[in-house]
Design a protein around this motif. Structure first.
Motif, mmCIF file in Angstrom:
data_model
loop_
_atom_site.group_PDB
_atom_site.id
_atom_site.type_symbol
_atom_site.label_atom_id
_atom_site.label_comp_id
_atom_site.label_asym_id
_atom_site.label_seq_id
_atom_site.Cartn_x
_atom_site.Cartn_y
_atom_site.Cartn_z
ATOM 1 N N LYS A 19 0.836 -1.203 0.000
ATOM 2 C CA LYS A 19 0.000 0.000 0.000
ATOM 3 C C LYS A 19 0.876 1.260 0.000
ATOM 4 O O LYS A 19 0.588 2.230 -0.697
ATOM 5 C CB LYS A 19 -0.893 -0.031 1.235
ATOM 6 C CG LYS A 19 -2.029 0.943 1.204
ATOM 7 C CD LYS A 19 -3.012 0.575 2.288
ATOM 8 C CE LYS A 19 -3.780 1.736 2.868
ATOM 9 N NZ LYS A 19 -4.205 2.745 1.969
ATOM 10 N N ARG A 20 1.940 1.218 0.791
ATOM 11 C CA ARG A 20 2.792 2.407 0.906
ATOM 12 C C ARG A 20 3.607 2.685 -0.353
ATOM 13 O O ARG A 20 4.074 3.801 -0.564
ATOM 14 C CB ARG A 20 3.759 2.260 2.096
ATOM 15 C CG ARG A 20 3.091 2.256 3.452
ATOM 16 C CD ARG A 20 2.374 3.548 3.793
ATOM 17 N NE ARG A 20 3.246 4.673 4.020
ATOM 18 C CZ ARG A 20 3.876 4.914 5.154
ATOM 19 N NH1 ARG A 20 3.716 4.117 6.177
ATOM 20 N NH2 ARG A 20 4.652 5.982 5.278
ATOM 21 N N SER A 25 0.591 6.124 -3.572
ATOM 22 C CA SER A 25 1.445 6.606 -2.487
ATOM 23 C C SER A 25 2.882 6.869 -2.914
ATOM 24 O O SER A 25 3.671 7.401 -2.121
ATOM 25 C CB SER A 25 1.453 5.582 -1.345
ATOM 26 O OG SER A 25 0.153 5.259 -0.972
ATOM 27 N N GLU A 28 4.700 10.293 -2.326
ATOM 28 C CA GLU A 28 5.064 10.543 -0.931
ATOM 29 C C GLU A 28 6.363 9.827 -0.582
ATOM 30 O O GLU A 28 7.264 10.399 0.041
ATOM 31 C CB GLU A 28 3.930 10.057 -0.019
ATOM 32 C CG GLU A 28 4.193 10.258 1.451
ATOM 33 C CD GLU A 28 3.009 9.824 2.294
ATOM 34 O OE1 GLU A 28 1.926 10.425 2.138
ATOM 35 O OE2 GLU A 28 3.149 8.890 3.100
ATOM 36 N N GLU A 31 9.399 11.478 -2.121
ATOM 37 C CA GLU A 31 9.749 12.705 -1.386
ATOM 38 C C GLU A 31 10.435 12.372 -0.065
ATOM 39 O O GLU A 31 11.405 13.027 0.319
ATOM 40 C CB GLU A 31 8.461 13.495 -1.144
ATOM 41 C CG GLU A 31 8.639 14.974 -1.026
ATOM 42 C CD GLU A 31 9.243 15.631 -2.256
ATOM 43 O OE1 GLU A 31 10.074 16.541 -2.081
ATOM 44 O OE2 GLU A 31 8.902 15.234 -3.388
ATOM 45 N N LEU A 32 9.935 11.353 0.625
ATOM 46 C CA LEU A 32 10.548 10.950 1.898
ATOM 47 C C LEU A 32 11.976 10.465 1.673
ATOM 48 O O LEU A 32 12.878 10.771 2.453
ATOM 49 C CB LEU A 32 9.719 9.844 2.575
ATOM 50 C CG LEU A 32 8.335 10.247 3.085
ATOM 51 C CD1 LEU A 32 7.587 9.031 3.637
ATOM 52 C CD2 LEU A 32 8.443 11.310 4.168
ATOM 53 N N PHE A 36 14.954 12.403 3.433
ATOM 54 C CA PHE A 36 15.563 11.756 4.599
ATOM 55 C C PHE A 36 16.452 10.558 4.274
ATOM 56 O O PHE A 36 16.978 9.937 5.196
ATOM 57 C CB PHE A 36 14.462 11.288 5.573
ATOM 58 C CG PHE A 36 13.534 12.379 6.018
ATOM 59 C CD1 PHE A 36 14.007 13.483 6.716
ATOM 60 C CD2 PHE A 36 12.180 12.323 5.737
ATOM 61 C CE1 PHE A 36 13.152 14.494 7.117
ATOM 62 C CE2 PHE A 36 11.312 13.323 6.125
ATOM 63 C CZ PHE A 36 11.795 14.419 6.822
ATOM 64 N N LEU A 51 10.966 3.881 10.719
ATOM 65 C CA LEU A 51 10.738 5.286 10.349
ATOM 66 C C LEU A 51 9.442 5.435 9.540
ATOM 67 O O LEU A 51 8.709 6.407 9.679
ATOM 68 C CB LEU A 51 11.930 5.763 9.524
ATOM 69 C CG LEU A 51 12.173 7.256 9.368
ATOM 70 C CD1 LEU A 51 12.347 7.917 10.729
ATOM 71 C CD2 LEU A 51 13.419 7.492 8.519
ATOM 72 N N LEU A 52 9.184 4.438 8.703
ATOM 73 C CA LEU A 52 7.977 4.479 7.861
ATOM 74 C C LEU A 52 6.754 3.893 8.562
ATOM 75 O O LEU A 52 5.671 3.845 7.990
ATOM 76 C CB LEU A 52 8.225 3.713 6.558
ATOM 77 C CG LEU A 52 9.276 4.316 5.618
ATOM 78 C CD1 LEU A 52 9.513 3.402 4.430
ATOM 79 C CD2 LEU A 52 8.867 5.695 5.143
ATOM 80 N N GLY A 53 6.963 3.411 9.770
ATOM 81 C CA GLY A 53 5.841 2.845 10.521
ATOM 82 C C GLY A 53 5.350 1.531 9.950
ATOM 83 O O GLY A 53 4.190 1.160 10.151
ATOM 84 N N SER B 47 0.737 8.878 10.092
ATOM 85 C CA SER B 47 0.971 7.462 9.831
ATOM 86 C C SER B 47 2.330 6.987 10.344
ATOM 87 O O SER B 47 2.486 5.839 10.725
ATOM 88 C CB SER B 47 0.865 7.178 8.327
ATOM 89 O OG SER B 47 1.842 7.923 7.621
ATOM 90 N N CYS B 48 3.326 7.866 10.326
ATOM 91 C CA CYS B 48 4.656 7.447 10.773
ATOM 92 C C CYS B 48 5.537 8.664 11.019
ATOM 93 O O CYS B 48 5.182 9.793 10.679
ATOM 94 C CB CYS B 48 5.299 6.542 9.728
ATOM 95 S SG CYS B 48 5.644 7.375 8.161
ATOM 96 N N GLN B 49 6.711 8.392 11.581
ATOM 97 C CA GLN B 49 7.640 9.474 11.911
ATOM 98 C C GLN B 49 8.117 10.207 10.653
ATOM 99 O O GLN B 49 8.319 11.420 10.656
ATOM 100 C CB GLN B 49 8.838 8.882 12.655
ATOM 101 C CG GLN B 49 9.690 9.929 13.334
ATOM 102 C CD GLN B 49 10.990 9.357 13.851
ATOM 103 O OE1 GLN B 49 11.078 8.165 14.134
ATOM 104 N NE2 GLN B 49 12.010 10.181 13.964
ATOM 105 N N ALA B 50 8.296 9.459 9.573
ATOM 106 C CA ALA B 50 8.821 10.068 8.347
ATOM 107 C C ALA B 50 7.859 11.111 7.779
ATOM 108 O O ALA B 50 8.264 12.220 7.416
ATOM 109 C CB ALA B 50 9.115 8.985 7.314
ATOM 110 N N GLY B 219 4.737 15.706 -2.279
ATOM 111 C CA GLY B 219 4.446 14.277 -2.231
ATOM 112 C C GLY B 219 3.233 13.892 -1.417
ATOM 113 O O GLY B 219 2.864 12.725 -1.364
ATOM 114 N N ARG B 221 -0.912 14.665 -0.091
ATOM 115 C CA ARG B 221 -2.154 15.281 -0.548
ATOM 116 C C ARG B 221 -2.546 16.373 0.443
ATOM 117 O O ARG B 221 -3.520 16.231 1.198
ATOM 118 C CB ARG B 221 -3.237 14.213 -0.664
ATOM 119 C CG ARG B 221 -2.943 13.228 -1.774
ATOM 120 C CD ARG B 221 -3.995 12.158 -1.829
ATOM 121 N NE ARG B 221 -3.434 10.970 -2.397
ATOM 122 C CZ ARG B 221 -2.910 9.975 -1.692
ATOM 123 N NH1 ARG B 221 -2.885 10.040 -0.390
ATOM 124 N NH2 ARG B 221 -2.410 8.926 -2.304
#
Lengths: 162, 241
Positions: A19-20, A25, A28, A31-32, A36, A51-53, B47-50, B219, B221
């Motif tokens: 999903k991520r 997605s 996103e 960009e992450l 980072f 970090l991405l949970g 959703s997360c730290q990032a 990145g 919404r």
């Protein structure tokens, strides 16, 4: 996966991962990564996914999940001299930094058929139109591992009796 | 005029009792989140730290890190921004004040950060003026209120931020088009407030007398407004506690 974490946890993690990194997605995640360097040589897979949970919702499974990610270092991969752990990091890092990034899918294959972590382009499911980067993890189903262990123990006992 | 735009254009119209009810419900909502998820991004609906950190990156673009400054963090939660500042700007001198409605959140923040330049307060608005203010995700969960009431609440928050910011402030909003799966909580009584930059830019420019820069395309919404104060009101106006 398989022997190290519950089958239900494996399924849950696969859903989270896919999903991520799906088409929706992906911006996103790109960009992450840009901001980072989530996937890099300086960070373990355990740290990246934390970090991405991307962790099991069941707290008791988290330690096993992290242990499994570390354990990937003992797996071979489709690249010479690159272990399974580093191969996964490389796949995500290169995939997200590509000039034209494509969605990334994680799936499992039978460790008995191929013990390597593999990365290839393709369509992960039949209804997908887009090409994905497919990272495949060798897995032995938990039930099978337990059977194998039971068999070993049975043989040892039999040998002792003799 | 009963449309959301009309209400906001004429200034925040919520009565004191209604305002208090909205703030109480927001406090209860986040109190429950932190009780369930602890001092984690999930505890403040990220959703997360990032992704939480990527929002901080955008919000902090309002600040000039070349010199020391004072920063108000509105809706600070458990103080995640403090950890981010330490990691991202270890050499900068930031006099930080985190403000949150939730006592439970502030209690966790105080436990995590015990430094003289990291302070926390329970409340609706900052009790002090600062160079900058930031608010991350404060406007997103409308805790079941109508769009009109929630927009009055947002206007009140923006007014408070304007009043207590000498140089500028920044806020983020979820964009109009968001997948249902993005909802932090799918329970029916919790809804997300989504909007567009055009909805709030005129308000910040005309009602608050600021210039606005919009950040999009990072990145997510959502969008971030960097609101720069054309005039320093913080030194003249009495502070509401």
């Amino acid at each position: 996966m398989g022997a190290m974490i519950k089958d239900s946890t494996t399924l849950e993690i696969l859903v989270q991962l896919n999903k991520r990194f799906d088409t929706e997605s992906l911006p996103e995640m790109i960009e992450l990564q840009k901001e980072f360097s989530v996937f890099s040589n300086k960070r373990s897979l355990r740290q990246a996914f934390a970090l991405l949970g991307i962790v099991p919702t069941d707290w008791s499974e988290r330690r096993r999940w992290y242990k499994f990610l570390d354990h990937l270092k003992t797996y071979p991969s489709d690249l010479p001299k690159v272990n399974g752990h580093d191969r996964v990091i490389k796949a995500f890092r290169d995939g997200l930094a590509a000039a034209a990034p494509i969605p990334i899918s994680i799936k499992c294959h039978s460790a008995a058929e191929d013990p390597r972590v593999t990365v290839a382009k393709g369509r992960p499911v039949v209804f997908t139109i887009e090409t994905h980067l497919i990272v495949s993890i060798p897995t032995t189903p938990g039930r099978e591992v337990r059977k194998q262990v039971a068999e070993i123990v049975r043989k040892r006992r039999a040998a002792k009796k003799k | 005029m009963t449309s959301g735009l009309g209400r906001v254009d004429m200034g925040a119209r919520l009565g004191d009792a209604e305002v208090q009810r909205v703030y109480s419900d927001v406090e209860a909502y986040y109190g429950a989140r932190v009780a369930k998820y602890g001092a984690t991004p999930r505890g403040v609906d990220w959703s997360c730290q990032a992704t939480q950190s990527l929002r901080f990156v955008q919000l902090l673009r309002i600040c000039d890190f070349a010199a020391p400054f004072a920063l108000n963090d509105i809706g600070c939660g458990y103080g995640a921004l403090c950890a981010f500042l330490d990691l991202r700007y270890p050499d900068s001198r930031v006099d930080y004040l985190g403000v949150d409605l939730s006592r439970a959140m502030i209690s966790r923040a105080r436990r995590r950060f015990r430094r003289t330049d990291r302070r926390f307060a329970v409340g609706r608005a900052s009790p002090r003026p600062a160079d900058y203010s930031v608010a991350s995700g404060v406007m997103n969960v409308n805790v079941g209120y109508s769009r009109a009431v929630w927009e009055d609440f947002i206007a009140a928050v923006l007014q408070d931020m304007r009043r207590t910011s000498r140089r500028g402030f920044s806020v983020n909003f979820m964009s109009d088009v968001v997948a249902a799966s993005e909802a932090p909580d799918n329970s029916p009584e919790t809804r997300l407030y989504r909007t567009s930059p055009e909805r709030w830019i005129p308000y910040c420019e005309n009602a608050l007398g600021c210039s606005v820069e919009t950040l999009e395309n990072y990145g997510m919404r959502e969008f971030t407004l960097l609101v720069r104060c054309r005039q320093n009101l913080a030194k003249d106006l009495p502070l509401r506690h």
